[in-house]
Scaffold this motif. Structure first.
Motif, PDB file in Angstrom:
ATOM      1  N   GLY A 101      77.947  65.848  27.338  1.00 17.43           N
ATOM      2  CA  GLY A 101      78.543  65.439  28.511  1.00 17.43           C
ATOM      3  C   GLY A 101      79.792  66.589  29.088  1.00 17.43           C
ATOM      4  O   GLY A 101      79.078  66.952  30.115  1.00 17.43           O
ATOM      5  N   ARG A 102      80.588  66.520  28.767  1.00 17.68           N
ATOM      6  CA  ARG A 102      81.278  67.581  30.148  1.00 17.68           C
ATOM      7  C   ARG A 102      82.334  68.416  27.881  1.00 17.68           C
ATOM      8  O   ARG A 102      82.709  69.447  28.276  1.00 17.68           O
ATOM      9  CB  ARG A 102      82.927  67.532  30.257  1.00 17.68           C
ATOM     10  CG  ARG A 102      82.559  66.423  30.636  1.00 17.68           C
ATOM     11  CD  ARG A 102      83.574  66.324  31.859  1.00 17.68           C
ATOM     12  NE  ARG A 102      83.339  65.379  33.308  1.00 17.68           N
ATOM     13  CZ  ARG A 102      83.765  65.334  33.841  1.00 17.68           C
ATOM     14  NH1 ARG A 102      85.323  65.828  34.411  1.00 17.68           N
ATOM     15  NH2 ARG A 102      84.517  64.707  35.283  1.00 17.68           N
ATOM     16  N   SER A 103      80.649  68.507  26.975  1.00 17.24           N
ATOM     17  CA  SER A 103      81.386  69.881  25.818  1.00 17.24           C
ATOM     18  C   SER A 103      81.422  70.781  26.153  1.00 17.24           C
ATOM     19  O   SER A 103      82.963  71.468  25.827  1.00 17.24           O
ATOM     20  CB  SER A 103      80.076  69.156  24.961  1.00 17.24           C
ATOM     21  OG  SER A 103      78.820  69.464  25.584  1.00 17.24           O
ATOM     22  N   GLU A 104      80.732  71.622  26.775  1.00 17.63           N
ATOM     23  CA  GLU A 104      80.540  72.951  27.778  1.00 17.63           C
ATOM     24  C   GLU A 104      82.217  72.836  28.132  1.00 17.63           C
ATOM     25  O   GLU A 104      82.499  74.030  28.031  1.00 17.63           O
ATOM     26  CB  GLU A 104      79.841  73.078  28.595  1.00 17.63           C
ATOM     27  CG  GLU A 104      78.371  73.319  27.915  1.00 17.63           C
ATOM     28  CD  GLU A 104      77.252  74.082  28.398  1.00 17.63           C
ATOM     29  OE1 GLU A 104      75.813  74.616  28.231  1.00 17.63           O
ATOM     30  OE2 GLU A 104      76.899  73.960  29.907  1.00 17.63           O
ATOM     31  N   GLU A 105      81.989  72.355  28.973  1.00 18.25           N
ATOM     32  CA  GLU A 105      83.236  72.412  30.099  1.00 18.25           C
ATOM     33  C   GLU A 105      84.693  72.360  29.274  1.00 18.25           C
ATOM     34  O   GLU A 105      85.704  72.955  29.040  1.00 18.25           O
ATOM     35  CB  GLU A 105      83.448  71.434  31.199  1.00 18.25           C
ATOM     36  CG  GLU A 105      85.140  71.057  32.022  1.00 18.25           C
ATOM     37  CD  GLU A 105      84.859  69.712  32.769  1.00 18.25           C
ATOM     38  OE1 GLU A 105      86.419  69.121  32.590  1.00 18.25           O
ATOM     39  OE2 GLU A 105      83.892  68.933  32.967  1.00 18.25           O
ATOM     40  N   PHE A 106      84.293  71.082  28.097  1.00 13.55           N
ATOM     41  CA  PHE A 106      85.821  71.414  27.141  1.00 13.55           C
ATOM     42  C   PHE A 106      86.166  72.538  26.064  1.00 13.55           C
ATOM     43  O   PHE A 106      87.449  73.232  26.146  1.00 13.55           O
ATOM     44  CB  PHE A 106      85.363  69.841  26.535  1.00 13.55           C
ATOM     45  CG  PHE A 106      85.548  68.169  27.747  1.00 13.55           C
ATOM     46  CD1 PHE A 106      85.863  68.183  28.024  1.00 13.55           C
ATOM     47  CD2 PHE A 106      85.280  67.106  26.288  1.00 13.55           C
ATOM     48  CE1 PHE A 106      85.808  67.262  29.003  1.00 13.55           C
ATOM     49  CE2 PHE A 106      85.660  66.396  27.003  1.00 13.55           C
ATOM     50  CZ  PHE A 106      85.610  66.369  28.737  1.00 13.55           C
TER      51      PHE A 106
END
Length: 323
Positions: free
Chosen positions: A72-77
């Motif tokens: 999902g957005r793990s890199e973004e988080f």
């Protein structure tokens, strides 16, 4: 090697990492997510939860954080947390490419991720990861290599990965499925200009699935850092779902089933880092007690009886619903 930083760490929890698969997206196959995450799984809610976990992990000595393009957005988080905490330069960051997240922030998608180990996918996802993590990325891993993966034989891909390695990013791979040992041994044979390509391997190993153990020992002996994922078997070894033998040993140690399950992995001589997949700070704190669990031979014998045949284990894993 970035993991040399962990080798000199004085806190035992430095060898427990935090993986963000369970909190980087609203749906995953871990048991108990309804209780862990509740109903609010908005982007803002999971970003806040991820940052809370990262803060708690760092405060308790965790120094390796693991994400992936398909989480999902793990890199973004993670990137936002790193930006907000510029002084935390002692952490090691690993991500993975090879799966594309396709669930569009839902829990009932027909497909949550699509696998592709082609050079084209690598080029696209490497650029996406670079945009978010930049020079904070220490390790880039091929996601879920199996014996039939073209990533094991694609010379153009190997050349691309070697270029990244020459620029300072360590290259690794993860494995999954009943033939993990075969995939690990095949990957150990991959070279570019006579030099081994891979510096790390991330595999599933836990009280129920130990088949990769001998191959992971070989990888360790060959100089690779071994990262263990799914030490909790996607929640099957957590308290509410744990087999009776694990519950009994946990009671004897006065710690949780999760701590005992992860301690079993930590005690392997080839283990470099074992990942916590905690979704709450309470779970994380309990997981970190694995660093102080001491198991005797009789307890280890009882836990050894829990091992399943690889085919059985992976078939059951494949049947777990996305919550």
């Amino acid at each position: 090697m970035p993991f040399a930083r962990l080798a000199t760490a004085t806190t035992p929890t430095a060898h427990i990492g935090l993986g963000l698969a369970a909190v980087g997206r609203p749906g995953y196959i871990t048991l108990g997510r309804d209780e862990d995450l509740g109903q609010n799984r908005s982007v803002d809610a999971l970003r806040a939860r991820t940052h809370e976990l990262l803060d708690a992990a760092y405060a308790q000595g965790v120094r390796y954080f693991d994400v992936a393009r398909s989480y999902g957005r793990s890199e973004e988080f993670l990137a936002a947390w790193l930006h907000q905490n510029p002084g935390r330069n002692d952490v090691v960051i690993g991500s993975k490419w090879g799966y594309t997240y396709t669930a569009d922030w839902t829990t009932d998608a027909e497909k949550h991720e699509v696998k592709d180990h082609s050079v084209r996918t690598y080029d696209r996802q490497r650029a996406e990861t670079a945009e978010l993590l930049g020079d904070r990325l220490d390790l880039y891993q091929i996601h879920s290599v199996t014996p039939d993966s073209p990533a094991l034989t694609d010379k153009d891909l190997h050349a691309r990965l070697a270029e990244a390695a020459a620029q300072g990013t360590s290259i690794g791979f993860s494995t999954s499925g009943p033939a993990q040992a075969d995939a690990i041994r095949a990957a150990l044979e991959v070279t570019v200009d006579g030099e081994p390509l891979f510096r790390t391997v991330q595999s599933t190993y836990n009280a129920l699935e130990t088949s990769a153990g001998p191959a992971l020992a070989e990888a360790h002996d060959a100089g690779l850092t071994v990262i263990v994922k799914e030490g909790m078997a996607n929640g099957r070894l957590a308290g509410p779902h744990a087999p009776q033998a694990l519950k009994a040993v946990a009671e004897e140690t006065s710690l949780g089933c999760d701590a005992v399950a992860l301690a079993l992995v930590l005690r392997q001589p080839w283990t470099g880092v074992v990942l916590s997949g905690a979704a709450t700070t309470g779970q994380l704190a309990s997981n970190l007690h694995a660093a102080v669990v001491d198991l005797d031979d009789e307890q280890l014998s009882r836990l050894a009886a829990l091992v399943e045949e690889p085919q059985t284990y992976w078939e059951r894993r494949g049947q777990l619903p996305w919550h």
